[in-house]
Design a protein around this motif. Structure first.
Motif, PDB file in Angstrom:
ATOM      1  N   LYS A  27     -44.938  -4.394 -15.457  1.00  0.00           N
ATOM      2  CA  LYS A  27     -44.040  -3.275 -15.165  1.00  0.00           C
ATOM      3  C   LYS A  27     -43.831  -3.112 -13.673  1.00  0.00           C
ATOM      4  O   LYS A  27     -42.797  -2.602 -13.234  1.00  0.00           O
ATOM      5  CB  LYS A  27     -44.611  -1.977 -15.751  1.00  0.00           C
ATOM      6  CG  LYS A  27     -44.422  -1.830 -17.248  1.00  0.00           C
ATOM      7  CD  LYS A  27     -44.881  -0.460 -17.715  1.00  0.00           C
ATOM      8  CE  LYS A  27     -44.582  -0.245 -19.187  1.00  0.00           C
ATOM      9  NZ  LYS A  27     -45.018   1.094 -19.663  1.00  0.00           N
ATOM     10  N   SER A  28     -44.810  -3.545 -12.901  1.00  0.00           N
ATOM     11  CA  SER A  28     -44.714  -3.424 -11.441  1.00  0.00           C
ATOM     12  C   SER A  28     -44.223  -4.703 -10.774  1.00  0.00           C
ATOM     13  O   SER A  28     -43.723  -4.650  -9.658  1.00  0.00           O
ATOM     14  CB  SER A  28     -46.082  -3.051 -10.856  1.00  0.00           C
ATOM     15  OG  SER A  28     -46.533  -1.820 -11.375  1.00  0.00           O
ATOM     16  N   PHE A  29     -44.376  -5.854 -11.440  1.00  0.00           N
ATOM     17  CA  PHE A  29     -44.008  -7.110 -10.799  1.00  0.00           C
ATOM     18  C   PHE A  29     -42.994  -7.910 -11.614  1.00  0.00           C
ATOM     19  O   PHE A  29     -41.819  -7.993 -11.257  1.00  0.00           O
ATOM     20  CB  PHE A  29     -45.250  -7.966 -10.522  1.00  0.00           C
ATOM     21  CG  PHE A  29     -44.969  -9.203  -9.734  1.00  0.00           C
ATOM     22  CD1 PHE A  29     -44.844  -9.153  -8.360  1.00  0.00           C
ATOM     23  CD2 PHE A  29     -44.813 -10.432 -10.368  1.00  0.00           C
ATOM     24  CE1 PHE A  29     -44.566 -10.301  -7.620  1.00  0.00           C
ATOM     25  CE2 PHE A  29     -44.538 -11.585  -9.649  1.00  0.00           C
ATOM     26  CZ  PHE A  29     -44.409 -11.512  -8.276  1.00  0.00           C
ATOM     27  N   ASP A  30     -43.428  -8.529 -12.717  1.00  0.00           N
ATOM     28  CA  ASP A  30     -42.572  -9.482 -13.439  1.00  0.00           C
ATOM     29  C   ASP A  30     -41.240  -8.863 -13.862  1.00  0.00           C
ATOM     30  O   ASP A  30     -40.178  -9.475 -13.673  1.00  0.00           O
ATOM     31  CB  ASP A  30     -43.302 -10.008 -14.683  1.00  0.00           C
ATOM     32  CG  ASP A  30     -44.638 -10.622 -14.334  1.00  0.00           C
ATOM     33  OD1 ASP A  30     -44.706 -11.846 -14.175  1.00  0.00           O
ATOM     34  OD2 ASP A  30     -45.618  -9.867 -14.210  1.00  0.00           O
ATOM     35  N   ARG A  31     -41.289  -7.677 -14.436  1.00  0.00           N
ATOM     36  CA  ARG A  31     -40.047  -7.057 -14.908  1.00  0.00           C
ATOM     37  C   ARG A  31     -39.073  -6.834 -13.763  1.00  0.00           C
ATOM     38  O   ARG A  31     -37.882  -7.152 -13.881  1.00  0.00           O
ATOM     39  CB  ARG A  31     -40.352  -5.726 -15.607  1.00  0.00           C
ATOM     40  CG  ARG A  31     -39.092  -4.944 -15.937  1.00  0.00           C
ATOM     41  CD  ARG A  31     -39.360  -3.666 -16.677  1.00  0.00           C
ATOM     42  NE  ARG A  31     -38.131  -2.906 -16.855  1.00  0.00           N
ATOM     43  CZ  ARG A  31     -38.012  -1.854 -17.662  1.00  0.00           C
ATOM     44  NH1 ARG A  31     -39.046  -1.445 -18.370  1.00  0.00           N
ATOM     45  NH2 ARG A  31     -36.862  -1.212 -17.761  1.00  0.00           N
ATOM     46  N   HIS A  32     -39.554  -6.298 -12.660  1.00  0.00           N
ATOM     47  CA  HIS A  32     -38.647  -5.984 -11.552  1.00  0.00           C
ATOM     48  C   HIS A  32     -38.079  -7.246 -10.911  1.00  0.00           C
ATOM     49  O   HIS A  32     -36.905  -7.274 -10.517  1.00  0.00           O
ATOM     50  CB  HIS A  32     -39.369  -5.128 -10.517  1.00  0.00           C
ATOM     51  CG  HIS A  32     -39.689  -3.750 -11.003  1.00  0.00           C
ATOM     52  ND1 HIS A  32     -38.723  -2.867 -11.427  1.00  0.00           N
ATOM     53  CD2 HIS A  32     -40.871  -3.104 -11.180  1.00  0.00           C
ATOM     54  CE1 HIS A  32     -39.283  -1.742 -11.810  1.00  0.00           C
ATOM     55  NE2 HIS A  32     -40.587  -1.856 -11.680  1.00  0.00           N
ATOM     56  N   ARG A  33     -38.918  -8.296 -10.804  1.00  0.00           N
ATOM     57  CA  ARG A  33     -38.383  -9.539 -10.247  1.00  0.00           C
ATOM     58  C   ARG A  33     -37.265 -10.086 -11.131  1.00  0.00           C
ATOM     59  O   ARG A  33     -36.219 -10.517 -10.646  1.00  0.00           O
ATOM     60  CB  ARG A  33     -39.502 -10.584 -10.124  1.00  0.00           C
ATOM     61  CG  ARG A  33     -40.606 -10.209  -9.152  1.00  0.00           C
ATOM     62  CD  ARG A  33     -40.082 -10.106  -7.713  1.00  0.00           C
ATOM     63  NE  ARG A  33     -41.130  -9.607  -6.828  1.00  0.00           N
ATOM     64  CZ  ARG A  33     -41.340  -8.326  -6.563  1.00  0.00           C
ATOM     65  NH1 ARG A  33     -40.565  -7.405  -7.125  1.00  0.00           N
ATOM     66  NH2 ARG A  33     -42.297  -7.947  -5.749  1.00  0.00           N
ATOM     67  N   PHE A  43     -49.578  -6.372 -15.544  1.00  0.00           N
ATOM     68  CA  PHE A  43     -48.994  -5.888 -14.290  1.00  0.00           C
ATOM     69  C   PHE A  43     -47.488  -6.164 -14.240  1.00  0.00           C
ATOM     70  O   PHE A  43     -46.864  -6.133 -13.193  1.00  0.00           O
ATOM     71  CB  PHE A  43     -49.680  -6.529 -13.068  1.00  0.00           C
ATOM     72  CG  PHE A  43     -49.643  -5.650 -11.843  1.00  0.00           C
ATOM     73  CD1 PHE A  43     -50.285  -4.441 -11.813  1.00  0.00           C
ATOM     74  CD2 PHE A  43     -48.954  -6.038 -10.705  1.00  0.00           C
ATOM     75  CE1 PHE A  43     -50.250  -3.623 -10.702  1.00  0.00           C
ATOM     76  CE2 PHE A  43     -48.902  -5.230  -9.577  1.00  0.00           C
ATOM     77  CZ  PHE A  43     -49.562  -4.024  -9.576  1.00  0.00           C
ATOM     78  N   ASP A  45     -47.926  -2.911 -20.736  1.00  0.00           N
ATOM     79  CA  ASP A  45     -48.485  -3.515 -19.523  1.00  0.00           C
ATOM     80  C   ASP A  45     -50.001  -3.393 -19.635  1.00  0.00           C
ATOM     81  O   ASP A  45     -50.565  -2.304 -19.478  1.00  0.00           O
ATOM     82  CB  ASP A  45     -47.964  -2.787 -18.289  1.00  0.00           C
ATOM     83  CG  ASP A  45     -48.372  -3.463 -16.982  1.00  0.00           C
ATOM     84  OD1 ASP A  45     -49.392  -4.198 -16.991  1.00  0.00           O
ATOM     85  OD2 ASP A  45     -47.697  -3.272 -15.964  1.00  0.00           O
ATOM     86  N   TYR A  63     -52.414  -4.240 -17.782  1.00  0.00           N
ATOM     87  CA  TYR A  63     -53.221  -3.954 -16.594  1.00  0.00           C
ATOM     88  C   TYR A  63     -53.786  -2.534 -16.627  1.00  0.00           C
ATOM     89  O   TYR A  63     -54.978  -2.316 -16.365  1.00  0.00           O
ATOM     90  CB  TYR A  63     -52.383  -4.148 -15.328  1.00  0.00           C
ATOM     91  CG  TYR A  63     -53.061  -3.642 -14.075  1.00  0.00           C
ATOM     92  CD1 TYR A  63     -54.070  -4.387 -13.456  1.00  0.00           C
ATOM     93  CD2 TYR A  63     -52.722  -2.401 -13.526  1.00  0.00           C
ATOM     94  CE1 TYR A  63     -54.711  -3.906 -12.308  1.00  0.00           C
ATOM     95  CE2 TYR A  63     -53.357  -1.920 -12.391  1.00  0.00           C
ATOM     96  CZ  TYR A  63     -54.352  -2.669 -11.783  1.00  0.00           C
ATOM     97  OH  TYR A  63     -54.989  -2.191 -10.667  1.00  0.00           O
ATOM     98  N   HIS A  64     -52.951  -1.567 -16.944  1.00  0.00           N
ATOM     99  CA  HIS A  64     -53.362  -0.160 -16.838  1.00  0.00           C
ATOM    100  C   HIS A  64     -54.422   0.229 -17.866  1.00  0.00           C
ATOM    101  O   HIS A  64     -55.445   0.831 -17.490  1.00  0.00           O
ATOM    102  CB  HIS A  64     -52.128   0.733 -16.924  1.00  0.00           C
ATOM    103  CG  HIS A  64     -51.117   0.424 -15.866  1.00  0.00           C
ATOM    104  ND1 HIS A  64     -51.294   0.779 -14.547  1.00  0.00           N
ATOM    105  CD2 HIS A  64     -49.937  -0.252 -15.919  1.00  0.00           C
ATOM    106  CE1 HIS A  64     -50.259   0.343 -13.832  1.00  0.00           C
ATOM    107  NE2 HIS A  64     -49.431  -0.283 -14.645  1.00  0.00           N
TER     108      HIS A  64
END
Length: 464
Positions: free
Chosen positions: A216-222, A214, A243, A245-246
């Protein structure tokens, strides 16, 4: 009511703006930080908004809370109480010095032969990059070398985004020859943030790709948000990112209660954590540490370490999903019907898609998986000009159910088969009309209904 909703949204935006302004103010101070304060001075030297939050947490002693915006349920409280608390810095930390300042890190080296659940870490050597790219639906991963990847997981001071949230622990993993390195950077003080982020960026650049769950949606953006604020160039652009998760959601959808990392590691890897501090309790552990209170950071370190190890073995699993067996020849764990459906959905050739769709039906797929595979099989047979097989496939699927959303496409496809392959215009029109009526009842989009209407009108003109 709309006016009230607008006011509520505006208030949230103002709060977010205030948090971002606070974060930028902190970032402007970072280049001047040379070292973290001693533990006894830590709470006194914190940014004002962090200190205020810690004071507020002190007022809340005895009131259920997690520190990260998640309600403290009785179950979370029970788990928290099961962990011993410690005081002061976590054990086995060493200090990393950089031009930007310093921060702390815990490093664990794992020798070959280590088993995580039922999987060896070195099973990544048997992973097929083509299988990974296929199930992740990302061609950039077609040549991924997991021994040259960096495995990433973060722990933050809150689940929301913005400059006011700190990424206070970054867990990275990579291979050095046959040895696996678990590297966990840690903020002893917010003033260490820029130095830690710069080191994290450098170490990610050392790898050919990034693996997360997950992320690409959380860790990277943070990390990207915080790096940009701190004046650190993010390392992610142009770097392949797997990622997990997908593809794992695709492989197991509907088989388990959720697609969380711990569900995947338990069901597919046979890994059961002896003791785990949930990520929702991680913010409170860090805030307690900053305030020099007893904390549960050892639980956070263990949670993060095991998360990153699971990234390695889940990657190995994913790379064997098309072969459906491990390097040793034993069958993969997990729902075989859903796996076959996922392989049908992600196959790149009509022949491969048809093979896996038929295999999913042979394995007695149920529910929507079965309906989607029935439709896919019928359409592929029709396009391959296998008329008799296609007609039988449409008939079987419609006899099983002629009143769901899938039936709309089955009626439409049967209409095409009857018109173009069999020359039966009368029955082709009848199938198109049934598709149109059912489409109206099922609330199809305007464009889809329009296409069915045109088909009915065209066939009506051609029928004698």
């Amino acid at each position: 009511m709309a006016k009230d909703a607008f006011k509520s949204k505006l208030a949230r935006l103002r709060r977010d703006g205030a948090v971002e302004a606070q974060g930028k103010a902190v970032a402007q101070e970072l280049p001047q930080v040379e070292a973290a304060p001693a533990a006894t001075e830590r709470a006194k030297s914190l940014p004002a908004w962090v200190g205020a939050r810690l004071s507020r947490r002190k007022e809340l002693q005895g009131i259920p809370h997690t520190g990260g915006g998640v309600p403290m349920t009785s179950e979370l409280q029970r788990i928290a109480d099961s962990w011993d608390t410690t005081v002061g810095d976590p054990a086995e930390l060493r200090v990393i010095q950089r031009a930007e300042g310093e921060f702390a890190v815990r490093e664990t080296r794992i020798e070959p032969g280590y088993r995580h659940g039922e999987w060896d870490l070195d099973e990544i050597d048997a992973a097929d990059p083509a299988a990974i790219a296929r199930l992740a639906r990302d061609e950039a991963l077609g040549e991924i070398d997991l021994r040259r990847a960096v495995f990433l997981d973060t722990e933050t001071s809150g689940l929301s985004g913005g400059a006011g949230v700190y990424v206070y622990m970054v867990g990275l993993g990579w291979f050095e020859g046959d040895t696996y390195v678990s590297w966990q950077s840690f903020l002893r003080h917010p003033g260490e943030e820029r130095a830690m982020l710069a080191e994290v960026a450098d170490r990610i650049r050392m790898g050919d790709s990034v693996v997360s769950f997950f992320g690409k949606s959380f860790d990277r953006h943070r990390l990207e948000d915080k790096m940009k604020i701190a004046g650190v160039e993010p390392p992610f652009e142009g770097r392949p990112h797997l990622d997990l998760y997908h593809p794992f959601r695709r492989l197991t959808h509907g088989a388990y209660p959720n697609a969380k990392l711990q569900t995947m590691e338990r069901e597919l890897l046979g890994f059961r954590r002896a003791k785990d501090l949930p990520g929702s309790l991680a913010p409170a552990a860090w805030f307690d540490y900053l305030a020099e209170r007893p904390h549960r950071l050892e639980g956070v370190f263990l949670h993060n370490h095991e998360d990153v190890l699971s990234l390695v073995t889940l990657s190995a699993f994913l790379g064997r999903a098309v072969a459906e067996e491990r390097r040793c020849g034993s069958a993969l764990a997990g729902p075989t019907c859903r796996r076959a459906a996922a392989l049908a959905e992600t196959a790149t050739t009509p022949e491969e898609r048809l093979r896996w769709a038929q295999e999913a039906l042979v394995r007695e797929a149920t529910g929507m998986d079965r309906r989607r595979m029935q439709l896919l099989r019928a359409e592929l047979l029709r396009r391959a000009a296998r008329r008799d097989e296609a007609r039988a496939a449409y008939r079987e699927a419609l006899e099983e159910c002629s009143d769901d959303r899938i039936a709309v496409d089955l009626f439409a496809g049967a209409s095409m088969l009857l018109e173009h392959a069999l020359g039966d215009l009368t029955n082709a029109l009848a199938m198109a009309e049934r598709a149109q009526r059912l489409g109206v009842r099922k609330g199809l989009a305007k464009g889809q209904l329009g296409a069915l209407e045109k088909r009915v009108e065209r066939l009506a003109r051609r029928v004698p």
